[in-house]
Design an enzyme around this catalytic site. Structure first.
Site, PDB file in Angstrom:
ATOM      1  N   GLN A   1       7.972  -4.459  14.370  1.00 34.38           N
ATOM      2  CA  GLN A   1       7.617  -4.607  12.943  1.00 34.38           C
ATOM      3  C   GLN A   1       8.867  -3.937  12.017  1.00 34.38           C
ATOM      4  OE1 GLN A   1       3.978  -2.489  12.326  1.00 34.38           O
ATOM      5  NE2 GLN A   1       2.949  -3.825  13.832  1.00 34.38           N
TER       6      GLN A   1
ATOM      7  N   HIS B   1       5.046   0.184  12.205  1.00 35.12           N
ATOM      8  CA  HIS B   1       4.693   0.958  10.907  1.00 35.12           C
ATOM      9  C   HIS B   1       5.674   1.752  10.288  1.00 35.12           C
ATOM     10  CE1 HIS B   1       0.007   1.071  12.264  1.00 35.12           C
ATOM     11  NE2 HIS B   1       0.867  -0.113  12.542  1.00 35.12           N
TER      12      HIS B   1
ATOM     13  N   GLU C   1      -7.048  -0.383   3.044  1.00 37.31           N
ATOM     14  CA  GLU C   1      -7.327   0.371   1.762  1.00 37.31           C
ATOM     15  C   GLU C   1      -6.386   0.077   0.513  1.00 37.31           C
ATOM     16  OE1 GLU C   1      -8.724   4.513   4.265  1.00 37.31           O
ATOM     17  OE2 GLU C   1      -7.242   4.497   2.622  1.00 37.31           O
TER      18      GLU C   1
ATOM     19  N   TYR D   1      -5.059  11.424   1.843  1.00 39.37           N
ATOM     20  CA  TYR D   1      -5.875  10.112   2.018  1.00 39.37           C
ATOM     21  C   TYR D   1      -6.583   9.904   3.326  1.00 39.37           C
ATOM     22  CZ  TYR D   1      -4.870   9.863  -2.821  1.00 39.37           C
ATOM     23  OH  TYR D   1      -4.807   9.996  -4.264  1.00 39.37           O
TER      24      TYR D   1
END
Length: 398
Positions: free
Chosen positions: A106, A171, A267, A277
């Site tokens: 990624q 990520h 989200e 969070y």
């Protein structure tokens, strides 16, 4: 309707009901888009008819787009290339001067943003996966000066690095947002693997964070942890998973973000200074195996403004303020990768009151969404033959 957050069971039930209702409302609107993809194909959505125009094609896994004052555009390609898109849609040769990127998994060349004072400074900012010794890597922020009309960046330097680097190909985030106070937000991912994901809760590392920087990459003054021993002074908010969409909402002047959940639990957040969070302690998603991760709520941890179960694979975020589509003014638009779609969200302050899914039958993953200087929405499609698209307003056919 508002979305009360009362537990995972309620979340799943609500998402299913929303998906069912939304599907009925826009099924006709999407009936032919996936078959034709022609500019002449008019899509009659709930409030606005539009057609899809191809601005540029032949882009390999494009990731981010930014607009230059003279009508040209910059587009990044995952493999490590940046292109200048001319107003007629022609692509430049790859922009030279960029650092080497780690494009495995990624990683790659990610977001691109033009400095607010570009007319004077010619500065272009970009994020990318940067390799380190021994196979480690991490998200980095670079900048350089665009050399007139030439496809070249001069004076290129890396001005901020995610710390520490880890050995992972997942990520990285990452989006760049200039705020009204002159500071800059950069979003990161937490590198996914279980041994790394817990670092999103740690204040001595910048995995799974929003960081707030000056334009030279230094921690911005007034950040919430700049006086806390052992904490990284650039951290703005924490407990994030993989933020691939971010924008300032002109309605409130605040940063909003979208991040990938695991299996469910994408989200939409409005990150406030110093707030947690929750990832990976709380989530509305599950492991990809189907195993539970944790509860959906915990005292001291923030709830999302909105979440998706199942995940749409959120990437790209824009708040529409233009006049090209009057009925869409004030809506937020979010790209979808796991479910190829463009989600339109109607807002009442910090509440999402309605969601409409556009282009679900289009068949192309949406990596980025931006409002252009002409007041139209531009999309990047994520594929080996990616395209830069523009939504052209149309009158609905009777």
């Amino acid at each position: 309707m508002p979305f009360p957050l009362t537990g995972r069971a309620a979340a799943i039930a609500l998402a299913a009901a929303l998906a069912a209702g939304a599907g009925a409302s826009f099924a006709v609107a999407q009936s032919k888009v996936g078959q034709s993809k022609k500019a002449s194909e008019v899509v009659a959505s709930e409030k606005q008819a539009f057609s899809v125009e191809t601005v540029a094609e032949g882009l390999e896994r494009p990731w981010g787009v930014a607009f230059l004052p003279d009508g040209r555009m910059l587009v990044t390609e995952k493999a490590g290339r940046m292109r200048i898109v001319l107003p007629d849609g022609k692509l430049s040769a790859p922009v030279t001067g960029l650092p080497k990127v780690d494009a495995r998994g990624q990683g790659g060349l990610l977001d691109v943003a033009v400095a607010p004072d570009f007319a004077q400074t010619k500065l272009v900012y970009f994020t990318f996966a940067e390799a380190g010794e021994g196979g480690v890597n991490g998200t980095a922020l670079g900048r350089g000066r665009l050399a007139g009309n030439a496809p070249r960046l001069d004076d290129v330097e890396v001005i901020w690095r995610q710390t520490p680097k880890y050995q992972s190909t997942k990520h990285f985030g990452s989006r760049i947002v200039f705020a009204g106070d002159g500071m800059m937000f950069v979003t990161t991912g937490e590198r996914s693997d279980r041994e790394f994901r817990v670092k999103s809760q740690a204040l001595d590392e910048t995995l799974g964070k929003v960081v707030r920087l000056t334009r030279d990459g230094s921690p911005a003054a007034g950040n919430p942890f700049d006086a806390k021993d052992g904490a990284k002074p650039e951290i703005w908010s924490y407990g994030h998973r993989n933020i691939q969409g971010a924008a300032v909402n002109p309605a409130d002047g605040k940063l909003w973000t979208v991040e990938h959940g695991p299996r469910g639990g994408d989200e939409l957040n409005r990150p406030e200074a110093g707030q947690n969070y929750g990832w990976p302690v709380i989530t509305y998603g599950k492991e990809y195996s189907g195993a539970d991760i944790g509860p959906s709520q915990k005292e001291g941890m923030e709830q999302p403004v909105h979440y998706w179960v199942p995940s749409i694979g959120t990437s790209g975020l824009a708040f529409y303020t233009g006049d090209a589509y009057p009925a869409w003014k004030g809506s937020a638009f979010v790209g979808g990768l796991a479910i190829p779609t463009l989600a339109r969200l109607e807002l009442d302050g910090t509440k999402v009151t309605h969601e409409e899914r556009l282009l679900e039958d289009f068949g192309e993953r949406i990596r980025d969404v931006r409002q252009g200087p002409d007041g139209m929405l531009y999309l990047l499609t994520d594929s080996e033959e990616g395209r830069l698209l523009r939504l052209k307003p149309e009158k609905a056919r009777s």
